[in-house]
Motif scaffolding. Structure first.
Motif, PDB file in Angstrom:
ATOM      1  N   UNK A 563       0.905  -0.889   0.232  1.00  0.00           N
ATOM      2  CA  UNK A 563      -0.168   0.611   0.135  1.00  0.00           C
ATOM      3  C   UNK A 563       0.974   0.763  -0.061  1.00  0.00           C
ATOM      4  N   UNK A 566       2.671   1.597  -3.160  1.00  0.00           N
ATOM      5  CA  UNK A 566       1.095   2.300  -4.160  1.00  0.00           C
ATOM      6  C   UNK A 566       1.179   4.184  -3.909  1.00  0.00           C
ATOM      7  N   UNK A 567       0.696   4.340  -3.046  1.00  0.00           N
ATOM      8  CA  UNK A 567       0.772   5.464  -2.811  1.00  0.00           C
ATOM      9  C   UNK A 567       1.925   6.539  -2.906  1.00  0.00           C
ATOM     10  N   UNK A 568       3.379   5.958  -2.841  1.00  0.00           N
ATOM     11  CA  UNK A 568       4.582   7.095  -3.028  1.00  0.00           C
ATOM     12  C   UNK A 568       4.405   6.943  -4.428  1.00  0.00           C
ATOM     13  N   UNK A 570       2.001   6.697  -6.895  1.00  0.00           N
ATOM     14  CA  UNK A 570       0.889   7.527  -6.818  1.00  0.00           C
ATOM     15  C   UNK A 570       1.308   9.211  -7.383  1.00  0.00           C
ATOM     16  N   UNK A 571       2.077   9.707  -6.213  1.00  0.00           N
ATOM     17  CA  UNK A 571       1.837  10.848  -5.599  1.00  0.00           C
ATOM     18  C   UNK A 571       3.778  11.602  -6.517  1.00  0.00           C
TER      19      UNK A 571
ATOM     20  N   UNK B 320      -6.085   4.946   2.721  1.00  0.00           N
ATOM     21  CA  UNK B 320      -4.938   4.977   1.362  1.00  0.00           C
ATOM     22  C   UNK B 320      -5.415   4.579  -0.220  1.00  0.00           C
ATOM     23  N   UNK B 322      -7.611   5.376  -2.087  1.00  0.00           N
ATOM     24  CA  UNK B 322      -7.643   7.158  -2.372  1.00  0.00           C
ATOM     25  C   UNK B 322      -7.003   7.290  -2.179  1.00  0.00           C
ATOM     26  N   UNK B 323      -5.631   7.069  -1.434  1.00  0.00           N
ATOM     27  CA  UNK B 323      -4.798   7.838  -2.303  1.00  0.00           C
ATOM     28  C   UNK B 323      -3.945   7.226  -2.906  1.00  0.00           C
ATOM     29  N   UNK B 324      -4.099   6.201  -3.424  1.00  0.00           N
ATOM     30  CA  UNK B 324      -3.401   5.308  -4.014  1.00  0.00           C
ATOM     31  C   UNK B 324      -3.998   4.701  -5.198  1.00  0.00           C
ATOM     32  N   UNK B 325      -3.207   3.827  -5.938  1.00  0.00           N
ATOM     33  CA  UNK B 325      -3.781   3.643  -7.221  1.00  0.00           C
ATOM     34  C   UNK B 325      -4.288   1.999  -7.680  1.00  0.00           C
TER      35      UNK B 325
END
Lengths: 780, 354
Positions: A563, A566-568, A570-571, B320, B322-325
């Motif tokens: 997770x 993934x977040x990193x 995307x940002x 999380x 919502x923040x990710x892809x």
């Protein structure tokens, strides 16, 4: 022989089974050259012993003042030499501090020495050995000495006693050295002295070998200078060399009009040898050419692919025509090169050898050129029967590439004889490096060369460049130099699969400590760089693997890191903040700790994510199609979301009522009504049944757009064929009926006005004067 | 026609629930003008129905003559896209999120063009048009920012009605420019009475128990309730009280996943569940809904303490996501966490017993 005008004697000798023998002879010939190495070798190891250090060099330095025309004192020179070798000495001191380290070092030396003795002629070894013992006699002893000592058992079982100095003595020694150094430095610029001293030492060490030296021009690269001149000087894997040669010899019939002497490999021999290369098909086609017209050599850079191609081609009696990336490789240029090389013969060359075309670095060539090559090989680009005879390829072509899986090479790969180039053997390369170092008067030892070979992943070119570099620095190459310098370190990029394997595999060789494992994984992952792909691969592979820690807690932690990554990611992509990328490799460490196992496991390429995405896109397209055709009144109230969640799942049930399988006019009023309703719903939602042919030859009606695919998670009940047919027909008529009321409206629209203007009468009236004008104008 | 479409009310006065709200809307349009509106509420609550009724109130029956049009536009990167709109002479309805991340261009080009053009004959009709934007919560931030200026600048020519399920993803700047109207889901009694009415009009006898059951199963989603009712009728000619009500497949599917989590907590199960999750995503079920449904189903199997923990984790993982892809990472992480919590609870229970 006589049919073969350009034969090499060598080739005739080696070709056949006596090649092995010859190869051995080659080895024997080379051995004497190595002999001096043993001397250098024994000197260096001893030098770690403080006392013997200066002793060891005294005899060498003693004649210097007499030889040198410059007046210089021995002390000065000593200072210099100490300076040069200060590093060694410092190392030696460090070793002293730790007893275990010292033992290990000594053991290593002893081992290397023994290796040396086995390789070299016995009398030389004895001489060297005696010398070294002489020098070290104060500090080394075979019998129990009177001074304090440490006992060591050599590999051959012999006991050795090494002197231990008191700390006080060491301190004194050290101070002495420091003073000497200071003295030397105060004497002003000493670069010249240093170099001269070095030269003298080298002259002494290599004097007997001078006649064997190549006389190098400074401008030439060592790679070219020490290119193998003979077949048996090739460093590359022997089986690869031979298979290439065998393939080339298959061309003999086509090129030299001579029956190739191919001895079939005996099955037993085949098994024994375990060829990595694919078995070469020895059949010839109707033109007497081998089945594979092209050989494709592939492997990482610096292993000697180009050298092998050139060597083998020359060996088999060809004139090599090379086309590489520096040449123009557009389709046109390619065409001329191909035709020139394969259909003409060099006139200038006195030997009149036939050409052999070598396409180097073909993975960078444009795809159109490669397509042309493939077409050319497969019987002429024209393809017409008449021209075919003329265009038949009669010369061998060797292609060389680094990466055989470049998409452009795919057509070539299918028709070519692909030879994968295995890495050169470590020791063989190191031996050759030692030889070259000796010729070039670079002081070094076998251990350093082995380390160098290992560091550069057996890249011959890289090794030679590093040696060249050290030579220009005028320095002795030691093991620590090799380890320390970043020269020769290749930026190794592993394939994606080996990266995944490194994550899933706990490698004992890298050390068991968590720290070592962490840094190992980090190195590999950082070198690869595509973190998203790594994450996807780990994610899709881990459930199918066996790992030791199967508790859910660990898995949860690892999944949290997915997770996070993934977040990193995307940002990074949305804000272009690539600094964040440096946090990503650490996720791989967590996965390694969570999913790592000791056994090697089969990994698969992650395709589930990609498949899911493509399927999702197809579903989206279906929904869009559905939305597009929907009646506007319905459409304005329907959103894609509610369509997927609420309407479609239930709609499929609603449009499949239980109809009886009888003809329409037998239906009851009730049934007719429900049929009518179904048809209307389907028209509203832009659905219909379309006839399709099934795999077994029958026909079936399918929903179009196929919403069954969109909503059903399992088998669904469906209407019978006849019912579907009925509904499909009804839908057609219903659609027509919808358009009907529109048509009368159109005809009822204010037509009369429009029609009147088109009346023929009024048109005639207008036309008359026009024609009159026409005539009158023509008359004039 | 589906019952849901056939018996959709067309006048504000004929709405059968939230009658006070209907009255308010009517008063709003009495003097022929109204501000920008932001209508929000859960799926199947009747947002769109209300909006259409409102427009009809304003412009008369001409609003019902709808036509579908396709609009073409080019993104700054020269990509040609098209978007289909539904509209009458008085209003246009666009769903900008149809074009994904290019929705900003839709707002900038398409909407602006419509908003800029003035009504030709302002005397015979209202001097403004209505632009109806749906699925506003799926708009990107860029698009929303592009929208806020348009809303103010062209207030003379157009009114914008935004329609969304949740306003939490609408930026406050837009919320403050609109009159927010919440359309709550109908109560179960409302749905039951509507179902009974519809059944009576269709001359189908609907047992009250069945109507109640359908209403309960429909999640207070009126559209789903009507569809379920119709599906029941299709499955069996005479409706009986004990009849089984067919639910959407994906709900059953998610229920199965929840029961798998409870049954066995291992990596093998996790792998199987992942396949199911992929399937759900492929079928286009929005991942938030997967999360919600999964959570609800899980809570049915949990005691209070475990339930509290699971809700907490669900909130964390959905945030999380919502923040990710990649939804699958977060969904699977949540499933694993559920397994982990469940395992812990079972172990504690075992420890207590011995």
């Amino acid at each position: 022989m006589d049919e073969f005008p350009n034969s090499d004697d060598e080739f005739e000798l080696m070709y056949g089974d006596d090649l092995e023998v010859l190869h051995e002879q080659g080895d024997v010939q080379r051995t004497p050259r190595k002999s001096r190495r043993s001397l250098e070798f024994t000197q260096t190891p001893v030098s770690h012993n403080d006392n013997s250090f200066s002793d060891a060099f005294t005899p060498l330095e003693a004649p210097v003042p007499e030889l040198n025309t410059n007046k210089r004192s021995i002390e000065e020179l000593f200072g210099d030499i100490d300076d040069i070798l200060y590093e060694n000495r410092a190392n030696a001191k460090r070793y002293k501090g730790d007893n275990a380290d010292e033992l290990a070092l000594i053991e290593h030396i002893v081992e290397l020495r023994k290796l040396n003795r086995e390789r070299d002629a016995p009398e030389i070894f004895r001489k060297a050995h005696v010398q070294s013992i002489d020098r070290a006699k104060d500090n080394l002893s075979y019998t129990v000495p009177s001074y304090p000592f440490v006992g060591v058992t050599r590999v051959d079982g012999r006991r050795l006693y090494i002197r231990c100095h008191s700390e006080q003595y060491e301190l004194e020694e050290r101070q002495k050295i420091v003073q000497e150094i200071n003295l030397a430095c105060t004497l002003g610029p000493n670069d010249g002295l240093w170099a001269e001293a070095q030269d003298l030492i080298l002259k002494q060490a290599t004097a007997p070998d001078l006649e064997q030296c190549y006389q190098p021009g400074d401008k030439e690269l060592w790679v070219d200078l020490y290119k193998p001149r003979k077949y048996f000087e090739l460093l590359s894997d022997e089986s690869t060399n031979r298979i290439m040669l065998r393939w080339l010899k298959l061309w003999d019939k086509a090129v030299f009009k001579r029956r190739p002497k191919i001895k079939p490999i005996k099955p037993a021999e085949k098994n024994k040898k375990m060829f990595k290369a694919p078995d070469l098909c020895t059949d010839l086609d109707e033109h007497g050419r081998p089945l594979h017209k092209i050989a494709l050599l592939c492997g990482p850079p610096g292993l000697g692919k180009t050298t092998l191609a050139h060597m083998v081609a020359r060996h088999a009696g060809y004139n090599v025509v090379e086309v590489n990336a520096s040449d123009d490789r557009s389709c046109e240029a390619f065409k001329t090169a191909l035709e020139n090389a394969t259909q003409m013969r060099s006139v200038v060359d006195q030997e009149r050898r036939p050409n052999c075309l070598v396409f180097d670095e073909i993975d960078g060539a444009p795809p159109s050129s490669i397509d042309y090559l493939v077409k050319f090989v497969q019987g002429g680009p024209s393809g017409r029967k008449k021209q075919k005879e003329r265009n038949v390829l009669k010369r061998p072509i060797i292609c060389i590439c680094n990466d055989v899986y470049v998409p452009a090479l795919r057509p070539l790969r299918q028709i070519a004889f692909v030879v994968n180039f295995p890495p050169t053997s470590n020791t063989r390369l190191a031996e050759r490096l030692m030889e070259i170092a000796k010729w070039q008067k670079v002081k070094t030892d076998m251990g350093a060369m082995l380390a160098l070979a290992e560091k550069s992943q057996n890249d011959i070119r890289a090794c030679l460049s590093v040696l060249h570099f050290f030579k220009s620095q005028d320095k002795a190459v030691t093991l620590s130099d090799v380890h320390k310098t970043s020269v020769g370190q290749k930026d190794i990029q592993k394939g994606i699969f080996s990266v995944w394997r490194d994550i899933f595999l706990i490698d004992k060789a890298n050390g068991d400590s968590l720290k070592a494992r962490m840094s190992g994984v980090l190195n590999v992952v950082n070198a690869f760089g595509d973190y998203e792909k790594i994450a996807q691969g780990v994610f899709e592979n881990y459930p199918n693997l066996k790992f030791k820690n199967t508790s859910m807690v660990e898995t949860c932690l690892a999944l949290d890191w997915f997770g996070f990554s993934d977040i990193v990611n995307k940002s990074i992509y949305s804000t272009q903040n690539y600094n964040l990328g440096s946090y990503l490799p650490f996720a791989c460490v967590v996965w390694h700790f969570a999913f790592g196992s000791r056994s090697w496991q089969k990994l698969q390429y992650p395709s589930a994510g990609y498949e899911a995405r493509t399927k999702q896109n197809r579903q989206k397209a279906i929904v869009n199609e559905l939305m597009r055709g929907m009646q506007p009144a319905i459409r304005s109230h329907v959103q894609p979301n509610s369509l997927i969640l609420d309407i479609l799942p239930l709609l499929t049930t609603i449009i499949t009522p239980a109809f009886r399988q009888i003809s329409l006019h037998l239906y009851t009023e009730e049934e007719k009504k429900s049929l009518d309703n179904v048809v209307r719903i389907m028209v509203d939602y832009n659905l219909s049944y379309v006839q399709e042919r099934t795999a077994d030859g029958g026909y079936d009606y399918k929903l179009d757009p196929n919403i069954d695919e969109l909503v059903s998670f399992g088998p669904k009940k469906s209407l019978s064929y006849s019912n579907k047919q009925l509904i499909a027909k009804e839908i057609e008529t219903a659609k027509m009926r919808r358009f009907e009321p529109v048509q009368p409206e159109r005809s009822a629209a204010p037509m009369p006005n429009h029609l009147q203007t088109l009346k023929a009468k009024s048109v005639c009236g207008v036309e008359m004067p026009v024609s009159g004008q026409f005539f009158s104008s023509s008359m004039c | 026609m589906l019952w849901a479409d056939k018996y959709r009310p067309k006048e504000l006065s004929s709405l059968s629930y939230h009658k006070q709200q209907a009255l308010d809307l009517r008063n709003l349009t009495k003097d022929g003008d109204f501000p920008h509106l932001l209508v929000y509420g859960p799926l199947g609550a009747g947002k769109k129905t209300r909006i259409m009724c409102l427009l009809r109130e304003l412009y008369g029956p001409g609003v019902d003559r709808l036509k579908v049009e396709t609009m073409n536009f080019t993104t700054p990167s020269n990509k040609k896209l098209e978007i289909s709109t539904v509209g009458s002479n008085y209003h246009i309805e666009v769903n900008p999120s149809d074009v994904g991340i290019n929705d900003r261009v839709v707002i900038m080009d398409v909407i602006k063009n419509v908003a800029q053009s003035q009504q030709l004959n302002a005397n015979t009709q209202r001097e403004f048009k209505v632009i109806l934007l749906t699925d506003v919560d799926n708009l990107t931030k860029d698009a929303q920012h592009a929208l806020r200026r348009t809303m103010e600048k062209y207030i003379a020519n157009c009114r914008i009605i935004l329609c969304t399920t949740s306003i939490s993803r609408v930026i406050p700047a837009i919320r403050s420019r609109c009159l927010c109207i919440r359309v709550p889901a109908p109560s179960i009694d409302d749905i039951t009475s509507i179902l009974t009415n519809v059944a009576a009009k269709e001359s189908v006898s609907l047992p009250p128990e069945l109507a109640k059951r359908i209403a309960e199963k429909s999640d207070r989603n009126l559209r789903r309730a009507l569809l379920m009712c119709e599906a029941c009728k299709v499955q069996k000619q005479g409706l009986v009280a004990s009849q089984s009500v067919s639910e959407p497949d994906w709900q059953i599917f998610i229920r199965n996943i929840a029961s798998k989590i409870v049954k066995e907590q291992s990596i093998a199960t996790l792998a199987k569940i992942r396949e199911n999750l992929y399937e759900l995503i492929i079928f286009g079920i929005p991942s938030e809904i997967i999360f919600n449904t999964l959570l609800e189903e899980m809570l049915k199997n949990c005691d209070l303490e475990l339930g509290r923990q699971i809700v907490e984790q669900a909130a964390l993982y959905e945030h999380r996501m919502a923040q990710g892809n990649k939804e699958i990472f977060h969904l699977e992480a949540f499933v694993a966490k559920c397994m982990c919590l469940y395992q812990n609870m079972m172990q504690e229970l075992m420890a207590c017993e011995f």
